[in-house]
Design a protein around this motif. Sequence first.
Motif, short mmCIF file in Angstrom:
data_model
loop_
_atom_site.label_atom_id
_atom_site.label_comp_id
_atom_site.label_asym_id
_atom_site.label_seq_id
_atom_site.Cartn_x
_atom_site.Cartn_y
_atom_site.Cartn_z
N GLY A 186 0.80 -1.22 0.00
CA GLY A 186 0.00 0.00 0.00
C GLY A 186 0.84 1.27 0.00
N LYS A 187 2.17 1.11 -0.06
CA LYS A 187 3.08 2.26 -0.06
C LYS A 187 4.03 2.19 -1.26
N GLY A 188 3.68 1.39 -2.26
CA GLY A 188 4.50 1.29 -3.46
C GLY A 188 5.47 0.13 -3.47
N SER A 189 5.52 -0.63 -2.38
CA SER A 189 6.43 -1.76 -2.31
C SER A 189 5.63 -3.04 -2.08
N HIS A 190 6.32 -4.10 -1.66
CA HIS A 190 5.71 -5.41 -1.47
C HIS A 190 6.23 -6.07 -0.20
N TRP A 191 5.59 -7.17 0.15
CA TRP A 191 6.04 -8.01 1.26
C TRP A 191 5.63 -9.44 0.95
N LEU A 192 6.29 -10.39 1.62
CA LEU A 192 5.89 -11.78 1.45
C LEU A 192 5.73 -12.44 2.79
N GLU A 193 4.73 -13.31 2.85
CA GLU A 193 4.48 -14.05 4.08
C GLU A 193 5.42 -15.25 4.16
#
Length: 172
Positions: free
Chosen positions: A53-60
Amino acid sequence: MTLIFDSKLLKIESFLLIKVPLDISKELSSRGLVMVKGTINDVDFKKTLEPDGKGSHWLEVDPLLYEKIGVEIGETISLRIEQTNEWIEPKVPEDMIHAIAQADVEDQWRSITVRSRWEWIRWVRSTKNINTRNKRIEVACSKLQKGDKNPCCFDASRCTVTEVSKSGVLVD
């Protein structure tokens, strides 16, 4: 193109996750959901990167992967990722499975792309309000009956995992 970076293993609520640095995310084709394969501390994996939601990503980091990578929360880990078009099937929530069966749209559900199934699930799960969720499932089934392949008017760059986000933004 292989992207190489270091990040820390974090815990938000019950989720273990890794944030992707913004400069690395910018190399990906989308601010929305992206499928990647690669290694974490030399352990192979294939997962979706959820937008933050801020232009980047994450992974679980699921329990099995956590066990394999052998690091503790807060420790720095090394990642090598490569975007892929080989999407893994999403886990469909039970309430959606039931509604899809009740609406007799299983064939339409199976006929859409795996990526499209991810987007329907993301749209449904992006609310904490059970009434809104139920309405979205109802609308999804109706749209699938009409032949729609994707949810409409959905900001795909927002985080849809409500346990780790607020207003579509990953909590820090």
